[in-house]
Design a protein around this motif. Structure first.
Motif, PDB file in Angstrom:
ATOM      1  N   ALA A 268       0.799  -0.988  -0.012  1.00 55.71           N
ATOM      2  CA  ALA A 268       0.069  -0.056   0.057  1.00 55.71           C
ATOM      3  C   ALA A 268       0.788   1.065  -0.123  1.00 55.71           C
ATOM      4  O   ALA A 268       0.491   2.119  -0.667  1.00 55.71           O
ATOM      5  N   THR A 269       2.079   1.170   0.754  1.00 52.53           N
ATOM      6  CA  THR A 269       2.998   2.345   0.716  1.00 52.53           C
ATOM      7  C   THR A 269       3.714   2.718  -0.844  1.00 52.53           C
ATOM      8  O   THR A 269       3.637   3.738  -1.230  1.00 52.53           O
ATOM      9  N   ASN A 270       3.877   1.550  -1.435  1.00 51.56           N
ATOM     10  CA  ASN A 270       4.396   1.683  -2.785  1.00 51.56           C
ATOM     11  C   ASN A 270       3.431   2.231  -3.770  1.00 51.56           C
ATOM     12  O   ASN A 270       3.716   2.860  -4.569  1.00 51.56           O
ATOM     13  N   GLU A 271       2.086   1.500  -3.471  1.00 50.80           N
ATOM     14  CA  GLU A 271       1.174   2.142  -4.315  1.00 50.80           C
ATOM     15  C   GLU A 271       0.838   3.472  -4.103  1.00 50.80           C
ATOM     16  O   GLU A 271       0.408   4.370  -5.214  1.00 50.80           O
ATOM     17  N   SER A 272       0.864   4.081  -2.971  1.00 53.49           N
ATOM     18  CA  SER A 272       0.857   5.570  -2.874  1.00 53.49           C
ATOM     19  C   SER A 272       1.964   6.404  -3.548  1.00 53.49           C
ATOM     20  O   SER A 272       1.744   7.429  -4.136  1.00 53.49           O
TER      21      SER A 272
END
Length: 415
Positions: A268-272
Motif C-alpha cells: 500500500a505504501t508503494n502504491e501511494s
C-alpha cells in the motif's frame, strides 16, 4: 476570547497566520484542492493540488486575494509558515514538503495577487529574476517562521533538522544553522517520517504524504488517487474521489484502501508513492522505514472522556445501542480496533466499481474524522447515521429515534 469576525477563504491545510504591522491585513499560507485525478499531466498543470499565499483585509470589506506559489516542473509543497517584515518589504513562506523558504519583495513592483482565487501556477512575471520572488533551499522540514526587528533576518524552525535556521532576506541565503540537538543517527521510524514529509517523492515535488494525511491524520478532503481501479475524467464526475483516511493506528487496521483490496501495508505504501504521488517506487529500506513511522502514529487523548477514562450517562446509553441488535453497529465495527477487517456491501456502491463493497474504517477517534463515509458525503455523524448509513439503509433495521441517535453519537465520540 470571542470570535470577532470570520474571513472566508477557499483553501485547506491552513497553518501559521500572521498580520501586517498596521494590523489591517492577515496572511496565511495554504493548500488548494483542484480535484482532478492524480495523473502526471494533471499534477503538473496544478489541477490536483496547489500551494497559495492568501491575504485578507481584517475588516472584511474586501475579497481575499491569493498568489500561487507553484512553479511548473518544480512546485512548492506543504506551505506552512508565514511571516511579514515590520516594514512590509518582505513576505516569506516556508514550504515543508519542498524544504525551502520563499521570499517575496513588495518594494520593487506590486506582487500579482488576484482576488477570490489565483492561477494554477506562479505568475510568469515573477520568474524573470527581478528579485521579487526567490527560493532558499533549507532541507529538512521548515515550519514556523518569524522576522527579527531589523526587517531582513528571518528565523525558521526546522522540525526534521532539529534546528533553527537564520535566513538573510536581502540576499536570500541561509546565513546560519543553530542546532537544537537530537540523535546523530536517525532511527528507522525517523527516516520514515522524513519520507512521509518529502514532496520530492511525488512528480515534480507537488505534494508529500503529509499534504493529504496532515500530521499523520487526515485533512478531511477527497481525491481521485487511482487506487480504486478507475479514473474520473472530469472534476464534476466525483465517484472515484475518496476521502483521505487517517493514518493513526493504520498498521493495526488491515486490509487497506476504502475497498479493502490491499492486504499488505508495504504494498500500500508503494502504491501511494507510484500512483497517488506519481513518483518512483520505494526501495525495500524506504518501505521498512515508512512502515516503522506509520506504526508510531496513535490517537491523542479523547476529549469526550473523563481523565479517568469514564463516559457520560448519555454515552453509556449509546453504548448499549451500539452493542444491541437495535443499532447492530458492532457487526462491522467490532473488535479492539472497532473494525472487522472484512468487506461489506453498504448500499453506497456504484455500478461500475472495480472492487465491490467497502472496508469499514475503525471508529477510533471518529469524533475527529469528519466528513464521513468513503466519499465524505456526510458532513456530520448525525447526517451519516440518519441518512445514507442509517440502520435501515445498511441493515434493513428500523431507524433510531431522535433520542437514541443522540445517545449513540455521544458514545461514538468517546471511542
Amino acid at each position: 476570547w470571542k470570535v470577532v469576525r470570520d474571513l472566508p477563504i477557499d483553501g485547506a491545510n491552513l497553518r501559521q497566520v500572521t498580520f501586517s504591522a498596521d494590523g489591517k491585513t492577515a496572511f496565511v499560507a495554504n493548500m488548494f484542492n483542484r480535484g482532478f485525478a492524480t495523473t502526471r499531466n494533471n499534477i503538473d498543470l496544478g489541477w490536483v493540488v496547489g500551494q497559495r499565499l492568501t491575504r485578507a483585509a481584517v475588516d472584511g470589506d474586501s475579497p481575499y486575494e491569493t498568489l500561487t506559489l507553484d512553479v511548473k516542473g518544480k512546485a512548492a509543497s506543504d506551505a506552512h509558515g508565514m511571516a511579514v517584515s515590520k516594514d512590509g518589504k518582505f513576505l516569506a513562506v516556508s514550504c515543508g514538503g519542498s524544504h525551502e523558504v520563499m521570499i517575496f519583495r513588495t518594494d520593487l513592483r506590486r506582487l500579482p495577487f488576484r482576488p477570490n482565487g489565483s492561477r494554477d501556477i506562479v505568475p510568469a512575471e515573477l520568474l524573470k529574476g527581478d528579485g521579487r520572488f526567490r527560493r532558499v533551499t533549507l532541507g529538512g522540514r521548515p515550519t514556523e517562521i518569524a522576522f527579527a526587528d531589523d526587517g531582513k533576518t528571518l528565523y525558521v524552525a526546522n522540525y526534521l533538522n532539529n534546528a533553527v535556521q537564520v535566513v538573510d532576506a536581502e540576499t536570500a541565503t541561509l546565513a546560519r544553522t543553530i542546532s537544537l540537538g537530537g540523535p546523530g543517527t536517525p532511527s528507522l521510524a525517523r527516516k520514515g517520517e522524513a519520507l512521509f514529509h518529502d514532496a520530492r517523492r511525488s512528480f515534480n515535488q507537488w505534494y508529500s504524504c503529509n499534504t493529504c494525511h496532515s500530521d499523520g491524520h487526515t485533512n478531511g478532503l477527497d481525491f481521485d488517487t487511482l487506487n480504486d481501479g478507475r479514473q474520473d475524467l472530469s472534476v464534476l464526475h466525483l465517484r472515484s474521489r475518496k476521502k483521505v483516511p487517517t493514518m493513526r493506528r493504520v498498521a493495526h487496521t488491515r486490509p487497506w484502501t476504502w475497498h479493502g483490496w490491499q492486504t499488505s501495508l508495504e504494498d500500500a505504501t508503494n502504491e501511494s508513492f507510484t500512483k497517488s504521488m506519481q513518483g518512483p517506487q520505494a526501495t525495500a529500506e524506504e518501505t521498512r522505514a515508512m512502515v516503522a513511522y506509520l506504526e508510531t502514529l496513535e490517537f491523542p487523548r479523547n476529549p469526550y472522556r473523563g481523565k479517568d477514562g469514564s463516559i457520560s450517562a448519555q454515552a453509556q446509553r449509546g453504548r448499549d445501542i451500539f452493542r444491541s441488535s437495535r443499532g447492530a453497529c458492532n457487526t462491522c465495527h467490532g473488535g479492539p480496533e472497532l473494525t472487522d477487517g472484512k468487506i461489506h456491501a453498504t448500499g453506497l456502491e456504484e455500478p461500475d466499481d472495480a472492487y465491490r463493497g467497502y472496508n469499514p474504517p475503525s471508529l477510533r477517534g471518529v469524533y475527529d474524522k469528519d466528513p464521513y463515509l468513503h466519499d465524505g458525503r456526510a458532513k456530520s455523524l448525525k447526517e451519516a447515521l440518519a441518512g445514507p448509513h442509517s440502520p435501515q439503509e445498511v441493515s434493513g433495521l428500523e431507524n433510531l429515534s431522535e433520542n437514541e441517535l443522540e445517545d449513540l453519537i455521544a458514545y461514538l465520540k468517546t471511542l
